[in-house]
Design an enzyme around this catalytic site. Structure first.
Site, short mmCIF file in Angstrom:
data_model
loop_
_atom_site.label_atom_id
_atom_site.label_comp_id
_atom_site.label_asym_id
_atom_site.label_seq_id
_atom_site.Cartn_x
_atom_site.Cartn_y
_atom_site.Cartn_z
N SER A 21 0.84 -1.17 0.11
CA SER A 21 -0.01 -0.03 0.05
C SER A 21 0.88 1.13 -0.05
CB SER A 21 -0.97 0.05 1.17
OG SER A 21 -0.07 -0.17 2.47
N GLU A 35 1.31 5.67 0.72
CA GLU A 35 0.69 6.58 1.28
C GLU A 35 1.19 8.02 0.65
OE1 GLU A 35 0.95 7.02 5.71
OE2 GLU A 35 1.46 8.61 5.68
N ARG A 95 -4.40 10.03 16.46
CA ARG A 95 -4.38 11.23 17.38
C ARG A 95 -4.02 12.41 16.49
NH1 ARG A 95 -0.61 12.48 22.23
NH2 ARG A 95 0.47 12.98 20.36
N GLY A 96 -2.99 12.26 15.99
CA GLY A 96 -2.42 13.52 15.29
C GLY A 96 -1.67 14.31 16.37
N HIS A 102 6.62 5.43 20.81
CA HIS A 102 5.76 6.77 20.52
C HIS A 102 6.97 7.63 21.05
CE1 HIS A 102 3.13 10.42 20.50
NE2 HIS A 102 3.14 9.98 19.53
N GLN A 145 16.39 15.85 5.17
CA GLN A 145 14.96 15.68 5.21
C GLN A 145 14.78 14.46 6.19
OE1 GLN A 145 12.77 14.19 1.98
NE2 GLN A 145 11.27 15.75 2.05
N PHE A 174 12.92 14.55 9.80
CA PHE A 174 11.45 13.71 10.17
C PHE A 174 11.50 12.50 11.11
CE2 PHE A 174 9.66 13.43 5.44
CZ PHE A 174 9.35 14.73 5.48
N HIS A 179 3.78 -0.98 3.77
CA HIS A 179 3.17 0.23 3.59
C HIS A 179 4.24 1.38 3.36
CE1 HIS A 179 -0.17 3.31 4.05
NE2 HIS A 179 0.69 4.11 4.71
P1 FAD Z 1 -2.28 7.40 20.22
O1 FAD Z 1 -2.46 6.24 19.91
O2 FAD Z 1 -3.42 8.24 20.86
O3 FAD Z 1 -0.91 7.63 21.22
C1 FAD Z 1 -0.18 9.03 21.44
C2 FAD Z 1 0.28 8.97 22.85
O4 FAD Z 1 -0.43 9.05 23.77
C3 FAD Z 1 1.44 7.72 22.96
O5 FAD Z 1 2.43 8.26 23.54
C4 FAD Z 1 0.66 6.98 23.94
O6 FAD Z 1 1.45 6.10 24.56
C5 FAD Z 1 -0.27 7.66 24.76
N1 FAD Z 1 -1.53 7.30 25.14
C6 FAD Z 1 -2.29 6.64 24.37
N2 FAD Z 1 -3.33 6.36 25.11
C7 FAD Z 1 -3.18 6.97 26.53
C8 FAD Z 1 -4.04 6.75 27.44
N3 FAD Z 1 -5.14 6.27 27.91
N4 FAD Z 1 -3.50 7.28 28.64
C9 FAD Z 1 -1.91 8.10 28.71
N5 FAD Z 1 -1.52 8.08 27.51
C10 FAD Z 1 -1.76 7.37 26.39
N6 FAD Z 1 -0.35 12.55 12.18
C11 FAD Z 1 -1.19 13.45 11.36
O7 FAD Z 1 -1.39 14.20 11.88
N7 FAD Z 1 -1.98 13.12 10.35
C12 FAD Z 1 -1.44 11.92 9.46
O8 FAD Z 1 -2.23 11.48 8.58
C13 FAD Z 1 -0.77 10.87 10.21
N8 FAD Z 1 -0.65 9.91 9.64
C14 FAD Z 1 -0.03 8.86 10.18
C15 FAD Z 1 -0.03 7.48 9.88
C16 FAD Z 1 1.14 6.42 10.29
C17 FAD Z 1 0.95 5.20 9.85
C18 FAD Z 1 1.62 6.83 11.50
C19 FAD Z 1 2.60 5.75 12.28
C20 FAD Z 1 1.55 8.15 12.29
C21 FAD Z 1 0.68 9.09 11.47
N9 FAD Z 1 0.76 10.34 12.06
C22 FAD Z 1 -0.18 11.12 11.30
C23 FAD Z 1 1.37 10.85 13.16
C24 FAD Z 1 0.60 10.49 14.52
O9 FAD Z 1 -0.46 11.35 14.71
C25 FAD Z 1 1.32 11.21 15.49
O10 FAD Z 1 2.40 9.86 16.00
C26 FAD Z 1 0.88 11.16 16.97
O11 FAD Z 1 1.74 11.82 18.03
C27 FAD Z 1 0.24 10.11 17.83
O12 FAD Z 1 -0.61 9.41 16.95
P2 FAD Z 1 -1.47 8.19 17.46
O13 FAD Z 1 -2.64 7.95 16.66
O14 FAD Z 1 -0.39 7.07 17.52
O15 FAD Z 1 -1.86 8.49 18.86
#
Ligand code: FAD
Length: 288
Positions: free
Chosen positions: A14, A16, A106-107, A148, A211, A215, A265
């Site tokens: 896939s 991105e 989450r972003g 993370h 770059q 990143f 991916h």
């Molecule tokens: P989460 O899973 O919510 O985790 C974030 C942090 O919070 C972690 O440190 C985790 O340990 C902690 N956490 C989670 N749940 C809890 C809880 N209940 N209590 C306390 N701490 C907790 N970003 C963008 O803005 N746009 C995109 O399109 C985008 N695409 C991505 C695609 C991929 C494949 C990846 C790997 C990352 C992408 N990101 C994107 C980056 C991502 O948004 C960031 O890494 C962001 O900081 C974390 O998102 P997450 O969904 O992993 O968050």
């Protein structure tokens, strides 16, 4: 969906993209698409800018890729800074456009933005998507083999990851990495915790050292010292960087395929050459 040259890889690929915002960026993506489509991707995904900064660009790009290019395009949806109403209406829009897959994140809080919005973590977003749309969407979430970057407790990070999957994810795409053992260990740990969904490695082709370093500092991916030192030594010799980068990334993918990765991916950055070089080498010989 028009099938182009069938991939001879043993596993699906896939791709991105990020949503172009300017004419120049649109042209770059348009130029890259024919070669990338020829890789016969299982689906493509389109990122979502932090805090909704690509609120209209992401859906526009998803629709264009679906309607004009016949690609199964999946939107990323990040909840940071968003309200329930905004996310509900995006879900509705994607449903109407025929999307069945979403990458839920989450972003990150953009500088200057004070409020998290209605959701704190990606697990809250996944639960909301399930509440609103049942099993309609196939939901992918993010995984971090190298932890993370905002987490100071690797075990807690893993448990948060498990809870996110349990909230209703169907699959995982990982942050990129260059150390395959980090991925294999992450998969083993996740399986021990009872996570059963496919965990697909995210692959970042190498084309530009400064770059990549930028990143990697932001997202917490480690560039192994020997790779960094070699890349550094090529200076402005872009051909040498590309050639070495293709060797490193192809070898990484071969190890991942041999070790049981369910798919690959690719973070294309909207350019074709680096990704197609790796995939074509893998197609020529997945196990060399
Ligand atoms: P989460 O899973 O919510 O985790 C974030 C942090 O919070 C972690 O440190 C985790 O340990 C902690 N956490 C989670 N749940 C809890 C809880 N209940 N209590 C306390 N701490 C907790 N970003 C963008 O803005 N746009 C995109 O399109 C985008 N695409 C991505 C695609 C991929 C494949 C990846 C790997 C990352 C992408 N990101 C994107 C980056 C991502 O948004 C960031 O890494 C962001 O900081 C974390 O998102 P997450 O969904 O992993 O968050």
């Amino acid at each position: 969906m028009p099938a182009t040259a069938p991939s001879r890889l043993p596993i699906p690929v896939s791709l991105e993209f990020f949503p172009p915002k300017t004419d120049e960026q649109r042209e770059t993506l348009d130029k890259a698409l024919p070669a990338l489509k020829a890789l016969n991707p299982e689906y493509v995904s389109v990122t979502f800018g932090a805090g909704g900064s690509t609120l209209s660009y992401t859906p526009d790009t998803v629709c264009q890729l679906r309607e004009q290019h016949g690609l199964d395009a999946a939107p990323h949806l990040s909840c940071m800074g968003g309200t329930r109403a905004e996310i509900r209406s995006l879900l509705q829009l994607y449903r109407e456009k025929g999307c069945r897959r979403i990458v839920a994140l989450r972003g990150d809080l953009p500088s200057g933005m004070a409020s998290y919005g209605d959701f704190r973590y990606a697990s809250d977003l996944v639960a909301f998507i399930r509440e609103e749309t049942g099993d309609f969407f196939h939901i992918e979430v993010a995984g971090y083999p190298e932890i993370h970057p905002q987490s100071d407790d690797a075990q807690a990070d893993l448990l948060h990851f498990k809870r996110k999957v349990e909230a209703g994810a169907n699959g995982v795409i990982t942050q990129y990495f260059y150390n395959p053992d980090a991925y294999f260990r992450f998969v083993d740990d996740a399986r021990r915790l009872g996570v059963k969904v496919p965990i697909v490695p995210g692959i970042m082709p190498i084309t530009n050292y400064s770059q990549l370093r930028r990143f990697s500092e932001l997202c917490g991916a480690e560039i192994p010292r020997w790779v960094a030192r070699r890349l550094q030594s090529f200076g402005d010799d872009h051909d040498a960087i590309r050639e070495f980068g293709a060797d490193v990334v192809t070898a990484l993918c071969r190890r991942l395929i041999a070790g049981g990765a369910p798919a690959l991916h690719f973070y294309t950055l909207n350019r074709a050459r680096a990704t197609t070089t790796v995939v074509e080498r893998l197609q020529a010989d997945p196990a060399a």
